[in-house]
Design a protein around this motif. Structure first.
Motif, PDB file in Angstrom:
ATOM      1  N   PRO A   1       0.669  -1.019   0.247  1.00 62.61           N
ATOM      2  CA  PRO A   1      -0.294   0.107   0.131  1.00 62.61           C
ATOM      3  C   PRO A   1       1.039   1.411   0.038  1.00 62.61           C
ATOM      4  O   PRO A   1       0.246   2.329  -0.582  1.00 62.61           O
ATOM      5  CB  PRO A   1      -0.605  -0.122   0.882  1.00 62.61           C
ATOM      6  N   ASP A   2       1.826   1.447   0.690  1.00 58.27           N
ATOM      7  CA  ASP A   2       2.514   2.564   0.818  1.00 58.27           C
ATOM      8  C   ASP A   2       3.769   2.824   0.105  1.00 58.27           C
ATOM      9  O   ASP A   2       5.053   4.112  -0.778  1.00 58.27           O
ATOM     10  CB  ASP A   2       3.266   2.431   2.067  1.00 58.27           C
ATOM     11  N   ALA A   3       4.353   2.118  -0.889  1.00 59.45           N
ATOM     12  CA  ALA A   3       4.855   1.843  -2.567  1.00 59.45           C
ATOM     13  C   ALA A   3       4.445   3.255  -3.510  1.00 59.45           C
ATOM     14  O   ALA A   3       3.878   2.857  -3.670  1.00 59.45           O
ATOM     15  CB  ALA A   3       4.741   0.312  -3.283  1.00 59.45           C
ATOM     16  N   GLU A   4       5.981   3.303  -3.737  1.00 59.63           N
ATOM     17  CA  GLU A   4       5.416   4.384  -4.609  1.00 59.63           C
ATOM     18  C   GLU A   4       5.673   3.886  -5.652  1.00 59.63           C
ATOM     19  O   GLU A   4       5.672   3.590  -6.170  1.00 59.63           O
ATOM     20  CB  GLU A   4       7.355   5.410  -4.108  1.00 59.63           C
ATOM     21  N   ALA A   5       4.727   4.940  -6.446  1.00 57.89           N
ATOM     22  CA  ALA A   5       4.209   4.591  -7.873  1.00 57.89           C
ATOM     23  C   ALA A   5       4.955   4.566  -9.220  1.00 57.89           C
ATOM     24  O   ALA A   5       4.661   3.903 -10.275  1.00 57.89           O
ATOM     25  CB  ALA A   5       3.084   6.036  -8.461  1.00 57.89           C
ATOM     26  N   ASP A   6       6.339   5.759  -8.371  1.00 60.12           N
ATOM     27  CA  ASP A   6       7.172   5.892  -9.695  1.00 60.12           C
ATOM     28  C   ASP A   6       8.643   4.276  -9.429  1.00 60.12           C
ATOM     29  O   ASP A   6       9.306   4.525 -10.731  1.00 60.12           O
ATOM     30  CB  ASP A   6       7.680   7.042  -9.838  1.00 60.12           C
ATOM     31  N   TRP A   7       8.761   4.122  -8.909  1.00 59.55           N
ATOM     32  CA  TRP A   7       9.461   3.258  -8.197  1.00 59.55           C
ATOM     33  C   TRP A   7      10.150   1.889  -9.589  1.00 59.55           C
ATOM     34  O   TRP A   7      10.878   1.738  -9.786  1.00 59.55           O
ATOM     35  CB  TRP A   7      10.231   2.369  -7.112  1.00 59.55           C
ATOM     36  N   HIS A   8       9.103   1.276  -9.396  1.00 57.80           N
ATOM     37  CA  HIS A   8       9.229   0.396 -10.254  1.00 57.80           C
ATOM     38  C   HIS A   8       9.750   1.002 -12.254  1.00 57.80           C
ATOM     39  O   HIS A   8      10.361   0.530 -12.786  1.00 57.80           O
ATOM     40  CB  HIS A   8       7.839  -0.120 -11.110  1.00 57.80           C
ATOM     41  N   ALA A   9       9.508   1.991 -12.611  1.00 60.58           N
ATOM     42  CA  ALA A   9       9.389   2.820 -13.906  1.00 60.58           C
ATOM     43  C   ALA A   9      10.810   2.667 -13.549  1.00 60.58           C
ATOM     44  O   ALA A   9      11.885   2.904 -14.791  1.00 60.58           O
ATOM     45  CB  ALA A   9       8.787   3.867 -14.158  1.00 60.58           C
ATOM     46  N   GLU A  10      11.577   3.415 -12.831  1.00 59.61           N
ATOM     47  CA  GLU A  10      12.839   4.128 -12.736  1.00 59.61           C
ATOM     48  C   GLU A  10      13.453   2.945 -13.086  1.00 59.61           C
ATOM     49  O   GLU A  10      15.100   2.758 -13.161  1.00 59.61           O
ATOM     50  CB  GLU A  10      13.155   4.906 -11.493  1.00 59.61           C
ATOM     51  N   ALA A  11      13.096   1.344 -12.194  1.00 54.87           N
ATOM     52  CA  ALA A  11      13.989  -0.030 -12.261  1.00 54.87           C
ATOM     53  C   ALA A  11      13.932  -0.409 -13.650  1.00 54.87           C
ATOM     54  O   ALA A  11      15.444  -0.544 -13.336  1.00 54.87           O
ATOM     55  CB  ALA A  11      13.554  -0.499 -10.934  1.00 54.87           C
ATOM     56  N   GLU A  12      13.009  -0.061 -14.655  1.00 53.33           N
ATOM     57  CA  GLU A  12      13.029  -0.909 -15.135  1.00 53.33           C
ATOM     58  C   GLU A  12      13.703  -0.051 -16.136  1.00 53.33           C
ATOM     59  O   GLU A  12      14.580  -0.694 -17.471  1.00 53.33           O
ATOM     60  CB  GLU A  12      11.659  -0.931 -16.074  1.00 53.33           C
ATOM     61  N   GLN A  13      13.998   1.310 -16.016  1.00 53.20           N
ATOM     62  CA  GLN A  13      14.815   1.961 -16.772  1.00 53.20           C
ATOM     63  C   GLN A  13      16.399   2.151 -16.586  1.00 53.20           C
ATOM     64  O   GLN A  13      16.545   1.677 -17.877  1.00 53.20           O
ATOM     65  CB  GLN A  13      14.104   3.942 -16.786  1.00 53.20           C
ATOM     66  N   SER A  14      16.767   1.751 -15.016  1.00 50.07           N
ATOM     67  CA  SER A  14      18.083   1.118 -15.713  1.00 50.07           C
ATOM     68  C   SER A  14      18.597   0.383 -16.048  1.00 50.07           C
ATOM     69  O   SER A  14      19.368  -0.435 -16.574  1.00 50.07           O
ATOM     70  CB  SER A  14      18.580   1.150 -13.833  1.00 50.07           C
ATOM     71  N   ALA A  15      17.704  -1.562 -15.568  1.00 44.87           N
ATOM     72  CA  ALA A  15      17.364  -2.353 -16.329  1.00 44.87           C
ATOM     73  C   ALA A  15      17.836  -2.170 -17.832  1.00 44.87           C
ATOM     74  O   ALA A  15      18.722  -2.879 -17.887  1.00 44.87           O
ATOM     75  CB  ALA A  15      16.565  -3.093 -15.754  1.00 44.87           C
ATOM     76  N   GLU A  16      16.983  -1.671 -18.119  1.00 44.50           N
ATOM     77  CA  GLU A  16      16.992  -1.693 -19.737  1.00 44.50           C
ATOM     78  C   GLU A  16      18.431  -0.742 -20.518  1.00 44.50           C
ATOM     79  O   GLU A  16      18.967  -1.162 -21.169  1.00 44.50           O
ATOM     80  CB  GLU A  16      15.501  -0.789 -20.731  1.00 44.50           C
ATOM     81  N   SER A  17      18.949  -0.002 -19.583  1.00 43.92           N
ATOM     82  CA  SER A  17      19.717   1.150 -19.931  1.00 43.92           C
ATOM     83  C   SER A  17      21.258   0.397 -19.366  1.00 43.92           C
ATOM     84  O   SER A  17      22.192  -0.129 -20.698  1.00 43.92           O
ATOM     85  CB  SER A  17      20.760   2.416 -18.930  1.00 43.92           C
ATOM     86  N   LEU A  18      21.461  -0.648 -18.659  1.00 45.21           N
ATOM     87  CA  LEU A  18      21.929  -1.970 -18.709  1.00 45.21           C
ATOM     88  C   LEU A  18      22.549  -2.842 -19.723  1.00 45.21           C
ATOM     89  O   LEU A  18      23.384  -3.332 -20.074  1.00 45.21           O
ATOM     90  CB  LEU A  18      21.973  -2.206 -16.984  1.00 45.21           C
ATOM     91  N   PHE A  19      21.284  -3.325 -19.945  1.00 46.05           N
ATOM     92  CA  PHE A  19      20.873  -4.345 -20.869  1.00 46.05           C
ATOM     93  C   PHE A  19      21.455  -3.886 -22.507  1.00 46.05           C
ATOM     94  O   PHE A  19      21.985  -4.656 -23.052  1.00 46.05           O
ATOM     95  CB  PHE A  19      19.519  -4.597 -21.007  1.00 46.05           C
ATOM     96  N   GLU A  20      20.714  -2.492 -22.580  1.00 45.45           N
ATOM     97  CA  GLU A  20      21.492  -1.681 -24.001  1.00 45.45           C
ATOM     98  C   GLU A  20      22.786  -1.759 -24.143  1.00 45.45           C
ATOM     99  O   GLU A  20      23.084  -1.757 -25.247  1.00 45.45           O
ATOM    100  CB  GLU A  20      20.505  -0.721 -24.241  1.00 45.45           C
ATOM    101  N   ALA A  21      23.531  -1.429 -23.033  1.00 43.72           N
ATOM    102  CA  ALA A  21      24.840  -1.303 -22.824  1.00 43.72           C
ATOM    103  C   ALA A  21      25.806  -2.327 -23.253  1.00 43.72           C
ATOM    104  O   ALA A  21      26.553  -2.646 -23.670  1.00 43.72           O
ATOM    105  CB  ALA A  21      25.427  -0.794 -21.336  1.00 43.72           C
ATOM    106  N   ARG A  22      25.382  -3.492 -22.872  1.00 40.00           N
ATOM    107  CA  ARG A  22      25.394  -4.780 -24.159  1.00 40.00           C
ATOM    108  C   ARG A  22      26.518  -5.046 -24.505  1.00 40.00           C
ATOM    109  O   ARG A  22      25.541  -4.748 -25.461  1.00 40.00           O
ATOM    110  CB  ARG A  22      25.560  -5.641 -22.642  1.00 40.00           C
TER     111      ARG A  22
END
Length: 67
Positions: free
Chosen positions: A46-67
């Motif tokens: 219930p107290d989860a921030e709404a945007d944290w998962h979008a930021e995590a997915e963006q970070s993961a995608e950036s790492l994935f694309e960098a390889r």
């Protein structure tokens, strides 16, 4: 105990999985699934921030694309 499953992947993803998993694709996939399940459980809190998962997915995608 483990269960054998057959899955289908696009050729490019299968190639990347073989490389990234260091010859242990089942372990790699299991870790990825566990991580995703934790994200899903955290998102449901219930107290989860709404945007944290979008930021995590963006970070993961950036790492994935960098390889």
């Amino acid at each position: 105990m483990s269960v054998r499953m057959n899955i289908s992947l696009d050729d490019d993803l299968a190639d990347r999985l073989r490389t990234a998993s260091d010859g242990r694709p089942s372990e790699y996939i299991a870790r990825a699934i566990r991580a995703r399940m934790v994200e899903d459980e955290l998102r449901a809190l219930p107290d989860a921030e709404a945007d944290w998962h979008a930021e995590a997915e963006q970070s993961a995608e950036s790492l994935f694309e960098a390889r």
